[in-house]
Design a protein around this motif. Sequence first.
Motif, PDB file in Angstrom:
ATOM      1  N   PRO A   1       0.816  -1.210   0.000  1.00 59.75           N
ATOM      2  CA  PRO A   1       0.000   0.000   0.000  1.00 59.75           C
ATOM      3  C   PRO A   1       0.852   1.264   0.000  1.00 59.75           C
ATOM      4  N   ALA A   2       0.268   2.338  -0.465  1.00 66.89           N
ATOM      5  CA  ALA A   2       0.953   3.633  -0.457  1.00 66.89           C
ATOM      6  C   ALA A   2       1.195   4.058   0.992  1.00 66.89           C
TER       7      ALA A   2
ATOM      8  N   ASP B   1       4.765  11.117   5.981  1.00 68.34           N
ATOM      9  CA  ASP B   1       5.939  10.925   6.832  1.00 68.34           C
ATOM     10  C   ASP B   1       6.215   9.459   7.128  1.00 68.34           C
ATOM     11  N   GLU B   2       5.776   8.562   6.242  1.00 71.46           N
ATOM     12  CA  GLU B   2       6.041   7.134   6.374  1.00 71.46           C
ATOM     13  C   GLU B   2       6.861   6.673   5.178  1.00 71.46           C
TER      14      GLU B   2
ATOM     15  N   PRO C   1      19.382   8.231  15.687  1.00 69.41           N
ATOM     16  CA  PRO C   1      17.933   8.066  15.837  1.00 69.41           C
ATOM     17  C   PRO C   1      17.221   8.569  14.583  1.00 69.41           C
ATOM     18  N   PHE C   2      16.259   7.801  14.106  1.00 71.51           N
ATOM     19  CA  PHE C   2      15.494   8.224  12.933  1.00 71.51           C
ATOM     20  C   PHE C   2      14.286   9.009  13.428  1.00 71.51           C
ATOM     21  N   THR C   3      14.571  10.246  13.829  1.00 72.48           N
ATOM     22  CA  THR C   3      13.547  11.157  14.332  1.00 72.48           C
ATOM     23  C   THR C   3      13.541  12.403  13.452  1.00 72.48           C
ATOM     24  N   SER C   4      12.496  13.192  13.570  1.00 74.64           N
ATOM     25  CA  SER C   4      12.432  14.416  12.755  1.00 74.64           C
ATOM     26  C   SER C   4      13.483  15.430  13.191  1.00 74.64           C
TER      27      SER C   4
ATOM     28  N   VAL D   1      13.400  13.989   4.329  1.00 74.62           N
ATOM     29  CA  VAL D   1      13.608  12.821   3.477  1.00 74.62           C
ATOM     30  C   VAL D   1      13.112  13.236   2.099  1.00 74.62           C
ATOM     31  N   ASP D   2      14.013  13.256   1.139  1.00 74.90           N
ATOM     32  CA  ASP D   2      13.701  13.681  -0.223  1.00 74.90           C
ATOM     33  C   ASP D   2      13.881  12.482  -1.151  1.00 74.90           C
ATOM     34  N   LEU D   3      12.812  11.665  -1.260  1.00 73.22           N
ATOM     35  CA  LEU D   3      12.908  10.466  -2.097  1.00 73.22           C
ATOM     36  C   LEU D   3      13.175  10.827  -3.551  1.00 73.22           C
TER      37      LEU D   3
END
Length: 186
Positions: free
Chosen positions: A88-89, A93-94, A141-144, A150-152
Motif C-alpha cells: 500500500p501507499a 511521513d512514512e 535516531p530516525f527522528t524528525s 527525506v527527499d525520495l
Amino acid sequence: MSALVCVARIGAAHGVRGAVKLWTFTEDPFAIKRYGPLLSKDGKRQFEVATAREAKDHLVATFKGVATRDEAERLNGIELYVAREKLPATDDDEYYHTDLIGLDAVTTTGEPLGRVFAIHNFGAGTIIEITPLRGTTMLLPFTSAVVPEVDLAGGRVVIELPQEIEGDKDEGEGLSPSRPRESGDP
C-alpha cells in the motif's frame, strides 16, 4: 523486476501437518495473505499462504503444497518478499525501509556524509545507519530532529548531526552539569 520488500520470515515447524511459525514485518500481520504469492529472496521460489492464525508474537501458517513436518522444517529461516508495487501507499511521513536504503545522506548545510545503509529497530526506536564517505559508521535516531528531511525524489536524506552532550566525559573527569549532586559526591 521491481524492488522486493521483505514482509515475513519463516520460523520453526509447528505441529506435524506442515505448519510453521511465521514472523511478519507488516503493520497488519494478516496482510501477507493479500499480497498473493510470496517470493524467496532470489525470486526463484514462491509460497502461497493457505491458512494463518494468530499466536503469541507470530502467526502459525501453512503454505500450499507443504503438508508434513519434514517439509515445514526445511523452510525454517527463509525470508519472504513481495514486489514493492504490491504494497500500500505510505503517508507523507512514512517510508518503506527499501525506499530509504541507498539514499545519499547530507548535512543540513549540504555536506555529503555517506549513504543510508540500513534502518533498524531494536525495540527502543528506529535507527538510521549511515555508511560514511570517511570515518566510522553512524547509527542515529530516525527522528524528525535528526532527520528533518527525506527527499525520495532527490535521492537524499538530510541529517542534523546531534551535538555532543555537555559533560559527557569519561568517568572521573567531573560531574555532568545535568546530573544533580548526590550525598557522598565530592
